[in-house]
Design an enzyme around this catalytic site. Structure first.
Site, short mmCIF file in Angstrom:
data_model
loop_
_atom_site.label_atom_id
_atom_site.label_comp_id
_atom_site.label_asym_id
_atom_site.label_seq_id
_atom_site.Cartn_x
_atom_site.Cartn_y
_atom_site.Cartn_z
N SER A 82 35.69 39.20 41.83
CA SER A 82 36.14 37.92 41.39
C SER A 82 35.01 36.92 41.10
O SER A 82 35.24 35.94 40.39
CB SER A 82 37.07 37.30 42.45
OG SER A 82 36.37 37.04 43.65
N LYS A 112 30.42 28.97 43.57
CA LYS A 112 31.72 29.54 43.19
C LYS A 112 32.82 28.51 43.45
O LYS A 112 32.78 27.80 44.47
CB LYS A 112 31.96 30.82 44.00
CG LYS A 112 33.20 31.60 43.61
CD LYS A 112 33.32 32.91 44.42
CE LYS A 112 34.54 33.71 43.99
NZ LYS A 112 34.67 34.99 44.75
N SER A 164 33.99 41.55 45.74
CA SER A 164 33.80 40.49 44.73
C SER A 164 32.40 39.92 44.61
O SER A 164 32.15 39.15 43.69
CB SER A 164 34.76 39.34 44.99
OG SER A 164 36.02 39.68 44.50
N1 GLN Z 1 38.96 43.04 43.41
C1 GLN Z 1 39.47 42.93 44.74
C2 GLN Z 1 40.81 42.24 44.72
O1 GLN Z 1 41.28 41.96 43.69
C3 GLN Z 1 38.49 42.23 45.62
C4 GLN Z 1 38.47 40.78 45.40
C5 GLN Z 1 37.52 40.08 46.30
O2 GLN Z 1 36.63 40.69 46.89
N2 GLN Z 1 37.73 38.79 46.42
O3 GLN Z 1 41.38 42.01 45.72
#
Ligand code: GLN
Length: 495
Positions: free
Chosen positions: A158, A78, A182
């Site tokens: 994400s 990532k 995410s």
């Molecule tokens: N979707 C969540 C956010 O936007 C979690 C994102 C994540 O786990 N990095 O904060």
């Protein structure tokens, strides 16, 4: 050998050790697959030279009989992980051109174990999002489609690039990070497995910070065994991360017996959300029946503060983000705005940040700054912290009462269409995380396991939540669920 790209980590490891293939051959297979998969926009920085060099070194190690489990296995990383000399942008324009002088602890651990890096993977900007649509590289695309409908779907976020790449067989596995879901939500949207370990298991050093008290890295893999193998390689005690746990890392794979007889699985009533599709209710009921048939005891439980989790998360995460992202000022890293005559340092900060950060990141920075401001700190930030303690206590109480793991849906829906949420209230997007954020707030391990398809043929997943530091036990329960569900579907190749 038949199609090498379809292998699991475990299968490829065993084939390498038996001399049935080489790491170079595997790596070349994936580099070719990646080249043909531009339409998925999963890989955003390609590192073929590094990959082939690492593969040659791995083959030499395997030949010499010194081969840890990950040795010679090609994976994707990532873009949130700092990788030495390789662009590491957190999918943000503000980190344009940033090539770290150092290696994150996790990627170092993986490389020490012989893993091969194929490149960096797309994601939401600074890991903020649930659809990979906030990325400066443009969205990643889900390899799955709704039947014959060619509408493009989100791979989730994400870690959308990681999920898309693993589901489309562009790498054997990938790293992800999970601040509110995410790893688990994109895994659920793409029919793969993703585990977020206990907070403190994986070092955060060299991982671009979003919300430091919630961020954890973890593996995204084709199945539970692979998750066990890769997680073990990622975990370590790291003095460079003050929240890293100084605990031995078990051999997680050895704990996969599939035997869950006598385990107690809790079904939390608060996760039956209003308006949840029948298909998800059914998936959950089916999963419960599978665990029962495997010998587990099923109990109804209550986690009474669940409904406050999402609001608390969307105060705490932006608060920490606003502080963490203050370092991107146009001086130290990446993008600096062109200045006009008369501009001073304030204008440089303002213009660089306005140009470098996307809309969602700016929204989070503003919310975070607001909830931390002197007049509102108690009303928002401090209250959210108290709610967080209550959420953690809910879990502590059920574990103390004898529950070994908790079964919930992973997401409230299957993958949705790219662009579908464009005009929606941002809170609609935040609802994706309703089943996952509780786990980050409480610092617990959670895993998403694909267990079925919806009526349009899209993957759906269940989540298992475990006790702190008991990832081995959690993985074993997930393994039992995986065996019972027998999910083997793959997306039809269109890219
Ligand atoms: N979707 C969540 C956010 O936007 C979690 C994102 C994540 O786990 N990095 O904060």
């Amino acid at each position: 050998m038949s199609d090498l790209s379809k292998m699991t980590l475990a299968g490829a490891r065993d084939a390498l050790r038996k001399g049935e293939t080489t790491s170079v051959e595997l790596t070349e297979t994936f580099l070719k697959a990646i080249e043909g998969a531009g339409a998925l926009n999963a890989f955003v920085h390609h590192t073929p030279e590094i990959a082939l060099e690492q593969a040659k070194a791995a083959d030499a190690r395997i030949g010499a009989g010194d081969a840890p489990d990950m040795c010679g296995l090609p994976i994707g990383i990532k873009d949130l992980f700092c990788t030495k000399g390789v662009p590491s942008q957190a999918a943000s324009a503000i980190l344009e051109g940033f090539k770290p002088e150092y290696e994150s602890t996790i990627t170092q651990n993986l490389f020490d174990a012989g893993a091969v890096m194929l490149g960096k993977l797309n994601m939401d900007e600074f890991a903020m999002g649930s659809s990979n649509e906030t990325s400066t590289y443009g969205n990643a695309v889900n390899p799955w489609r709704r039947g014959n409908d060619d509408a493009q779907l989100t791979p989730g976020g994400s870690s959308g690039g990681s999920a898309s790449a693993v589901a489309a067989d562009l790498c054997l596995a990938a790293t992800g990070t999970d601040t509110g879901g995410s790893i688990r939500q994109p895994a659920a949207f793409t029919g793969i497995t993703g585990i977020k370990p206990t907070y403190g298991r994986c070092s955060r050093w060299g991982v671009v910070a979003f919300a430091s008290s919630l961020d954890q890295a973890g593996p995204m893999t084709k199945d539970v065994r692979d998750a066990a193998i890769m997680l073990e390689a990622m975990c370590s005690y790291d003095a460079k991360d003050s929240t890293s746990a100084n605990l031995p890392v078990p051999n997680f794979e050895a704990m996969l017996t599939g035997d869950i007889k006598g385990k107690t699985i809790g079904i939390p009533k608060e996760y039956h959300m209003d308006g949840m599709p029948d298909e998800i209710e059914k998936l959950w009921a089916d999963g419960t029946a599978m665990l029962k048939a495997a010998g587990a005891k099923i109990v109804d439980i209550s986690l009474p503060h669940t409904k406050y989790a999402l609001p608390a998360y969307y105060v705490i995460a932006p608060a920490e983000a606003s502080s963490n992202l203050a370092r991107y000022d146009g001086v130290r890293y990446g993008h600096r705005a062109k200045l006009e005559a008369g501009d001073g340092i304030t204008e440089m900060y303002e213009k660089s940040r306005a140009q470098g950060f996307g809309q969602e990141v700016q929204r989070r920075v503003m919310i975070g700054t607001y909830v931390l401001s002197a007049g509102f700190y108690d009303a928002y930030y401090n209250r959210a912290r108290r709610v967080r303690a209550l959420i953690k206590k809910d879990f502590d109480d059920v574990f103390a009462a004898g529950v070994d793991a908790i079964l919930t849906p992973a997401t409230p829906s299957a993958a949705f269409g790219l662009g579908e949420m464009k005009d929606a209230d941002p809170v609609q997007m935040y609802l994706n995380d309703v089943f996952t954020v509780t786990v980050n707030l409480a610092g617990l391990p959670g895993i998403a396991v694909p267990t079925g398809l919806d009526s349009k043929g899209l993957p759906l997943a269940l989540q298992l939540i475990g006790k702190p530091w008991e990832e081995g036990d959690l993985l074993n329960t997930a393994y039992a669920l995986e065996q019972a569900a027998g999910f083997v579907a793959k997306p039809a190749k269109w890219w």
